[in-house]
Scaffold this motif. Structure first.
Motif, PDB file in Angstrom:
ATOM      1  N   ILE A 189       0.855  -1.200   0.000  1.00 28.82           N
ATOM      2  CA  ILE A 189       0.000   0.000   0.000  1.00 28.82           C
ATOM      3  C   ILE A 189       0.892   1.252   0.000  1.00 28.82           C
ATOM      4  O   ILE A 189       0.652   2.203  -0.743  1.00 28.82           O
ATOM      5  N   ASP A 190       1.929   1.241   0.821  1.00 29.98           N
ATOM      6  CA  ASP A 190       2.877   2.360   0.897  1.00 29.98           C
ATOM      7  C   ASP A 190       3.526   2.613  -0.470  1.00 29.98           C
ATOM      8  O   ASP A 190       3.635   3.757  -0.926  1.00 29.98           O
ATOM      9  N   LYS A 191       3.903   1.526  -1.143  1.00 31.75           N
ATOM     10  CA  LYS A 191       4.572   1.625  -2.446  1.00 31.75           C
ATOM     11  C   LYS A 191       3.637   2.229  -3.511  1.00 31.75           C
ATOM     12  O   LYS A 191       4.003   3.162  -4.228  1.00 31.75           O
ATOM     13  N   TYR A 192       2.407   1.700  -3.594  1.00 26.91           N
ATOM     14  CA  TYR A 192       1.451   2.214  -4.590  1.00 26.91           C
ATOM     15  C   TYR A 192       0.975   3.627  -4.235  1.00 26.91           C
ATOM     16  O   TYR A 192       0.713   4.444  -5.127  1.00 26.91           O
ATOM     17  N   ALA A 193       0.865   3.905  -2.933  1.00 29.55           N
ATOM     18  CA  ALA A 193       0.379   5.222  -2.477  1.00 29.55           C
ATOM     19  C   ALA A 193       1.273   6.358  -2.972  1.00 29.55           C
ATOM     20  O   ALA A 193       0.802   7.461  -3.258  1.00 29.55           O
ATOM     21  N   ALA A 194       2.564   6.069  -3.089  1.00 30.98           N
ATOM     22  CA  ALA A 194       3.525   7.083  -3.534  1.00 30.98           C
ATOM     23  C   ALA A 194       3.230   7.563  -4.954  1.00 30.98           C
ATOM     24  O   ALA A 194       3.646   8.651  -5.360  1.00 30.98           O
ATOM     25  N   LEU A 195       2.479   6.757  -5.714  1.00 23.92           N
ATOM     26  CA  LEU A 195       2.185   7.082  -7.120  1.00 23.92           C
ATOM     27  C   LEU A 195       0.772   7.609  -7.328  1.00 23.92           C
ATOM     28  O   LEU A 195       0.378   7.915  -8.454  1.00 23.92           O
ATOM     29  N   GLY A 196      -0.025   7.670  -6.242  1.00 29.27           N
ATOM     30  CA  GLY A 196      -1.441   8.008  -6.399  1.00 29.27           C
ATOM     31  C   GLY A 196      -1.844   9.356  -5.832  1.00 29.27           C
ATOM     32  O   GLY A 196      -1.047  10.069  -5.216  1.00 29.27           O
ATOM     33  N   PHE A 236     -12.062  -2.120 -11.718  1.00 28.71           N
ATOM     34  CA  PHE A 236     -11.897  -0.876 -10.954  1.00 28.71           C
ATOM     35  C   PHE A 236     -10.592  -0.853 -10.153  1.00 28.71           C
ATOM     36  O   PHE A 236      -9.856   0.143 -10.168  1.00 28.71           O
ATOM     37  N   ILE A 237     -10.293  -1.955  -9.440  1.00 33.37           N
ATOM     38  CA  ILE A 237      -9.087  -1.983  -8.586  1.00 33.37           C
ATOM     39  C   ILE A 237      -7.832  -1.828  -9.438  1.00 33.37           C
ATOM     40  O   ILE A 237      -6.961  -1.003  -9.135  1.00 33.37           O
ATOM     41  N   THR A 238      -7.736  -2.615 -10.506  1.00 32.29           N
ATOM     42  CA  THR A 238      -6.549  -2.570 -11.369  1.00 32.29           C
ATOM     43  C   THR A 238      -6.334  -1.163 -11.940  1.00 32.29           C
ATOM     44  O   THR A 238      -5.208  -0.659 -11.955  1.00 32.29           O
ATOM     45  N   LYS A 239      -7.423  -0.537 -12.386  1.00 31.34           N
ATOM     46  CA  LYS A 239      -7.319   0.792 -13.003  1.00 31.34           C
ATOM     47  C   LYS A 239      -6.957   1.883 -11.990  1.00 31.34           C
ATOM     48  O   LYS A 239      -6.374   2.902 -12.351  1.00 31.34           O
ATOM     49  N   ASN A 240      -7.367   1.690 -10.723  1.00 36.49           N
ATOM     50  CA  ASN A 240      -7.227   2.764  -9.724  1.00 36.49           C
ATOM     51  C   ASN A 240      -6.347   2.407  -8.522  1.00 36.49           C
ATOM     52  O   ASN A 240      -6.399   3.103  -7.503  1.00 36.49           O
ATOM     53  N   ILE A 241      -5.542   1.354  -8.645  1.00 37.85           N
ATOM     54  CA  ILE A 241      -4.794   0.843  -7.474  1.00 37.85           C
ATOM     55  C   ILE A 241      -3.970   1.918  -6.763  1.00 37.85           C
ATOM     56  O   ILE A 241      -3.959   2.006  -5.537  1.00 37.85           O
ATOM     57  N   ASN A 242      -3.276   2.775  -7.530  1.00 34.98           N
ATOM     58  CA  ASN A 242      -2.437   3.810  -6.905  1.00 34.98           C
ATOM     59  C   ASN A 242      -3.265   4.819  -6.104  1.00 34.98           C
ATOM     60  O   ASN A 242      -2.927   5.162  -4.970  1.00 34.98           O
ATOM     61  N   ASP A 243      -4.382   5.261  -6.704  1.00 34.89           N
ATOM     62  CA  ASP A 243      -5.237   6.246  -6.030  1.00 34.89           C
ATOM     63  C   ASP A 243      -5.956   5.643  -4.813  1.00 34.89           C
ATOM     64  O   ASP A 243      -6.117   6.321  -3.793  1.00 34.89           O
ATOM     65  N   SER A 247      -5.333   6.968  -1.058  1.00 36.51           N
ATOM     66  CA  SER A 247      -6.473   7.465  -0.270  1.00 36.51           C
ATOM     67  C   SER A 247      -6.585   6.732   1.069  1.00 36.51           C
ATOM     68  O   SER A 247      -6.865   7.350   2.106  1.00 36.51           O
ATOM     69  N   ILE A 248      -6.359   5.408   1.063  1.00 36.62           N
ATOM     70  CA  ILE A 248      -6.390   4.625   2.310  1.00 36.62           C
ATOM     71  C   ILE A 248      -5.278   5.102   3.243  1.00 36.62           C
ATOM     72  O   ILE A 248      -5.504   5.377   4.428  1.00 36.62           O
ATOM     73  N   GLN A 249      -4.074   5.207   2.688  1.00 34.02           N
ATOM     74  CA  GLN A 249      -2.921   5.616   3.506  1.00 34.02           C
ATOM     75  C   GLN A 249      -3.117   7.025   4.062  1.00 34.02           C
ATOM     76  O   GLN A 249      -2.834   7.283   5.239  1.00 34.02           O
ATOM     77  N   HIS A 250      -3.619   7.929   3.240  1.00 37.24           N
ATOM     78  CA  HIS A 250      -3.868   9.318   3.662  1.00 37.24           C
ATOM     79  C   HIS A 250      -4.841   9.355   4.848  1.00 37.24           C
ATOM     80  O   HIS A 250      -4.625  10.087   5.825  1.00 37.24           O
ATOM     81  N   ALA A 280       7.852   2.236   9.772  1.00 33.86           N
ATOM     82  CA  ALA A 280       8.674   2.156   8.556  1.00 33.86           C
ATOM     83  C   ALA A 280       7.934   2.752   7.355  1.00 33.86           C
ATOM     84  O   ALA A 280       8.532   2.987   6.307  1.00 33.86           O
ATOM     85  N   ASN A 281       6.628   3.003   7.510  1.00 37.87           N
ATOM     86  CA  ASN A 281       5.808   3.539   6.418  1.00 37.87           C
ATOM     87  C   ASN A 281       6.302   4.932   6.002  1.00 37.87           C
ATOM     88  O   ASN A 281       6.406   5.829   6.833  1.00 37.87           O
ATOM     89  N   SER A 282       6.602   5.099   4.717  1.00 39.04           N
ATOM     90  CA  SER A 282       7.206   6.353   4.245  1.00 39.04           C
ATOM     91  C   SER A 282       6.250   7.537   4.372  1.00 39.04           C
ATOM     92  O   SER A 282       6.681   8.658   4.653  1.00 39.04           O
ATOM     93  N   GLY A 283       4.948   7.293   4.191  1.00 40.66           N
ATOM     94  CA  GLY A 283       3.964   8.375   4.315  1.00 40.66           C
ATOM     95  C   GLY A 283       3.904   8.923   5.725  1.00 40.66           C
ATOM     96  O   GLY A 283       3.843  10.143   5.931  1.00 40.66           O
TER      97      GLY A 283
END
Length: 340
Positions: A189-196, A236-243, A247-250, A280-283
């Motif tokens: 989640i942390d990895k994908y969040a960086a791109l969304g 939906f998940i595949t198309k929007n995984i980063n966002d 959003s979850i991490q935020h 360890a979460n970068s966000g």
């Protein structure tokens, strides 16, 4: 007790990582961690498999820690070990090994509270790591715990608030599972969040009194959201995984920092430290650094290797307890539930 040559062998086996470390006073000479890959296919830690893997790993891990530290076991001053909290089967392996070794070498045995160790990891002597001054606030965030603790001294700790249900690490991992991500899902989640875009999908924040936390409602709202959107569009998940991940991490970071702000206001303490695997979460690390300047806080973030379960943090508590002669007897037993 003044002694310039205290060597502590530390053992950590609270969950699924077998770790051993050697400390010379408050400096880490070695910190070896054996991770267990077997749990990935089950989507979570299987306690019985974890304890069996600890039995296989503990001797080679301890041997490696001593070899890397370049010391003989006869030089050891004491054995420190995780007594709890954690999985009982896993704790039993580390406890039994530590007791046997201390008996065989005729040196003191020191029990350590795992969550206390996450906090006191900040006192490991490391040129790249700053040390907080007392009193300070610690937010311990892991797969099993979410707490805000007031630290007045090494062994004087008061829990100000904690989760009423799920821990924050659990919220990350279970959200990842809903998205079809493999275990452990938190780092993904942390990895994908960086791109969304963190504001693309707003999720509700629970209303909980004081500085306590709740994550079960968030998890449920994420579940319903995924179900609703995938009914409209199966991809939906595949198309929007980063966002989605952003959003979850935020939302999770907002929940944590809102409570932290409340705790600072309540206590007047502006020194804030984090600890535990989720630190360890970068966000979270980035947000805390931002708040250091925006809120005039002094923040303390441990090095990555001292965030997740590791024996170095057990060793620093062992060293501090050794100085105070806080030793354990051979009759000591592991405790699955062990409050700070």
């Amino acid at each position: 007790m003044k002694n310039e040559n205290i060597y502590i062998l530390a053992i950590e086996s609270s969950c699924d990582d077998t770790s051993a470390a050697v400390l010379h006073n408050n400096r880490v000479l070695s910190n070896i961690v054996a991770t267990q890959k077997i749990h990935e296919e089950y989507g979570g830690v299987v306690p019985e498999l974890a304890s069996r893997a600890h039995q296989q790993n503990i001797v080679p891990v301890v041997h490696q820690a001593l070899a890397k530290a370049n010391i003989d076991k006869k030089q050891l001053s004491a054995i420190a070990f995780t007594r709890g909290p954690g999985l009982m089967g896993s704790l039993l392996v580390g406890t039994s090994f530590a007791k046997s070794l201390s008996l065989g070498l005729n040196i003191p045995l020191i029990e350590v509270n795992h969550m206390q160790a996450h906090i006191l990891a900040h006192f490991i002597k490391d040129d790249a790591q700053n040390t907080p001054e007392f009193p300070f606030l610690a937010m311990t965030i892991s797969g099993g715990h979410t707490q805000i603790v007031k630290i007045s001294d090494y062994f004087e700790m008061e829990i100000l608030g904690e989760t009423l249900d799920d821990a924050v690490g659990e919220a990350f991992d279970k959200s990842a599972k809903l998205l079809g991500l493999p275990y452990p899902g938190g780092p993904l989640i942390d990895k994908y969040a960086a791109l969304g875009n963190p504001k693309k999908f707003p999720f509700p924040k629970p209303k909980v009194e004081g500085v306590n936390f709740s994550f079960s409602g968030l998890k449920t709202s994420i579940l319903y959201f995924i179900q609703r959107e995938t009914q409209k569009d199966p991809d939906f998940i595949t198309k929007n995984i980063n966002d989605i991940c952003a959003s979850i991490q935020h939302t999770i970071i907002q929940i944590l920092t809102d409570k932290l702000k409340k705790a600072v206001k309540q206590t007047g303490i502006k020194q804030v430290a984090i600890g535990g695997g989720v630190s360890a979460n970068s966000g979270i690390r980035t947000k805390l650094k931002q708040m250091e300047s925006s809120h005039q806080w002094k923040t303390f973030i441990p090095k990555f290797e001292y965030c997740t379960d590791n024996a170095a943090m057990i060793g620093i508590v062992g060293y501090l307890k050794y100085l105070e002669q806080q030793f354990s007897s051979q009759s000591i037993t592991a405790k699955a539930r062990y409050v700070i």
